[in-house]
Design a protein around this motif. Structure first.
Motif, mmCIF file in Angstrom:
data_model
loop_
_atom_site.group_PDB
_atom_site.id
_atom_site.type_symbol
_atom_site.label_atom_id
_atom_site.label_comp_id
_atom_site.label_asym_id
_atom_site.label_seq_id
_atom_site.Cartn_x
_atom_site.Cartn_y
_atom_site.Cartn_z
ATOM 1 N N ILE A 101 0.864 -1.188 0.000
ATOM 2 C CA ILE A 101 0.000 0.000 0.000
ATOM 3 C C ILE A 101 0.893 1.228 0.000
ATOM 4 O O ILE A 101 1.656 1.446 0.936
ATOM 5 N N SER A 102 0.793 2.028 -1.045
ATOM 6 C CA SER A 102 1.649 3.207 -1.166
ATOM 7 C C SER A 102 1.073 4.379 -0.375
ATOM 8 O O SER A 102 -0.104 4.391 -0.022
ATOM 9 N N GLY A 103 1.915 5.342 -0.113
ATOM 10 C CA GLY A 103 1.441 6.576 0.501
ATOM 11 C C GLY A 103 1.634 6.670 1.997
ATOM 12 O O GLY A 103 1.166 7.624 2.617
ATOM 13 N N PHE A 104 2.322 5.711 2.610
ATOM 14 C CA PHE A 104 2.565 5.771 4.044
ATOM 15 C C PHE A 104 4.065 5.763 4.301
ATOM 16 O O PHE A 104 4.783 4.933 3.756
ATOM 17 N N ASP A 105 4.536 6.688 5.138
ATOM 18 C CA ASP A 105 5.955 6.695 5.476
ATOM 19 C C ASP A 105 6.221 5.712 6.620
ATOM 20 O O ASP A 105 5.296 5.208 7.253
ATOM 21 N N GLU A 106 7.490 5.431 6.884
ATOM 22 C CA GLU A 106 7.877 4.422 7.882
ATOM 23 C C GLU A 106 7.312 4.693 9.282
ATOM 24 O O GLU A 106 6.754 3.798 9.899
ATOM 25 N N PHE A 166 -7.464 -8.547 8.288
ATOM 26 C CA PHE A 166 -6.579 -7.977 7.283
ATOM 27 C C PHE A 166 -7.373 -7.261 6.187
ATOM 28 O O PHE A 166 -7.034 -6.143 5.784
ATOM 29 N N VAL A 167 -8.437 -7.892 5.716
ATOM 30 C CA VAL A 167 -9.273 -7.285 4.675
ATOM 31 C C VAL A 167 -9.881 -5.977 5.192
ATOM 32 O O VAL A 167 -9.879 -4.963 4.490
ATOM 33 N N THR A 168 -10.349 -5.976 6.415
ATOM 34 C CA THR A 168 -10.928 -4.769 7.010
ATOM 35 C C THR A 168 -9.890 -3.649 7.081
ATOM 36 O O THR A 168 -10.168 -2.500 6.723
ATOM 37 N N ILE A 169 -8.692 -3.982 7.539
ATOM 38 C CA ILE A 169 -7.615 -2.992 7.638
ATOM 39 C C ILE A 169 -7.281 -2.439 6.259
ATOM 40 O O ILE A 169 -7.171 -1.226 6.070
ATOM 41 N N ALA A 170 -7.123 -3.332 5.279
ATOM 42 C CA ALA A 170 -6.776 -2.909 3.919
ATOM 43 C C ALA A 170 -7.845 -1.972 3.353
ATOM 44 O O ALA A 170 -7.530 -0.933 2.769
ATOM 45 N N LEU A 190 -7.669 1.471 5.056
ATOM 46 C CA LEU A 190 -6.516 2.251 4.589
ATOM 47 C C LEU A 190 -6.726 2.791 3.196
ATOM 48 O O LEU A 190 -6.462 3.961 2.920
ATOM 49 N N VAL A 191 -7.205 1.944 2.320
ATOM 50 C CA VAL A 191 -7.419 2.373 0.936
ATOM 51 C C VAL A 191 -8.505 3.442 0.868
ATOM 52 O O VAL A 191 -8.354 4.444 0.165
ATOM 53 N N SER A 192 -9.571 3.257 1.604
ATOM 54 C CA SER A 192 -10.650 4.261 1.557
ATOM 55 C C SER A 192 -10.228 5.567 2.219
ATOM 56 O O SER A 192 -10.698 6.634 1.822
ATOM 57 N N SER A 193 -9.312 5.518 3.168
ATOM 58 C CA SER A 193 -8.843 6.761 3.804
ATOM 59 C C SER A 193 -7.933 7.550 2.884
ATOM 60 O O SER A 193 -7.731 8.730 3.076
ATOM 61 N N GLN A 194 -7.386 6.900 1.863
ATOM 62 C CA GLN A 194 -6.505 7.575 0.912
ATOM 63 C C GLN A 194 -7.269 8.187 -0.262
ATOM 64 O O GLN A 194 -6.698 8.947 -1.020
ATOM 65 N N ARG A 195 -8.549 7.822 -0.404
ATOM 66 C CA ARG A 195 -9.350 8.356 -1.502
ATOM 67 C C ARG A 195 -9.538 9.858 -1.319
ATOM 68 O O ARG A 195 -9.783 10.323 -0.212
ATOM 69 N N PRO A 196 -9.458 10.593 -2.408
ATOM 70 C CA PRO A 196 -9.748 12.029 -2.298
ATOM 71 C C PRO A 196 -11.205 12.241 -1.898
ATOM 72 O O PRO A 196 -12.094 11.571 -2.404
#
Length: 100
Positions: A56-61, A85-89, A92-98
């Motif tokens: 998952i891109s867009g997160f720093d260390e 895991f599916v819930t977390i993914a 995360l993906v939905s939080s990155q949506r504009p």
């Protein structure tokens, strides 16, 4: 609950839809990282961090460390199963949506 064999066996159709293909990919990614250490049915904190970092891109260390640590702390078993895991993914993906 479906076994891995049942999940894999149900995903053989070459005409599978986009959603089915995505779910299969999620399962393959989970299995790849869960198989790195110990229990292949769950992810520990290090494995979860590795998945997030690589997949998952867009997160720093520092954010990844904090995120994986917080997720594991919330889980009494200290391990993440496939459904968690599916819930977390998805979160995360939905939080990155504009936002609109």
């Amino acid at each position: 609950m479906l076994s891995r064999r049942q999940v894999r066996g149900s995903c053989i159709d070459p005409k599978m839809g986009k959603l089915e293909d995505s779910l299969r990919t999620l399962h393959e990614v989970f299995t790849k990282y869960a198989s790195q250490q110990g229990n292949s049915d769950t992810l520990n904190q290090e494995e979860l961090k590795n998945v997030l970092e690589a997949e998952i891109s867009g997160f720093d260390e520092p954010t990844l460390n904090q995120l994986s640590s917080e997720v594991i702390k919330m889980d009494p078993s200290q391990d993440i199963d496939f459904f968690e895991f599916v819930t977390i993914a998805l979160c995360l993906v939905s939080s990155q949506r504009p936002r609109k």
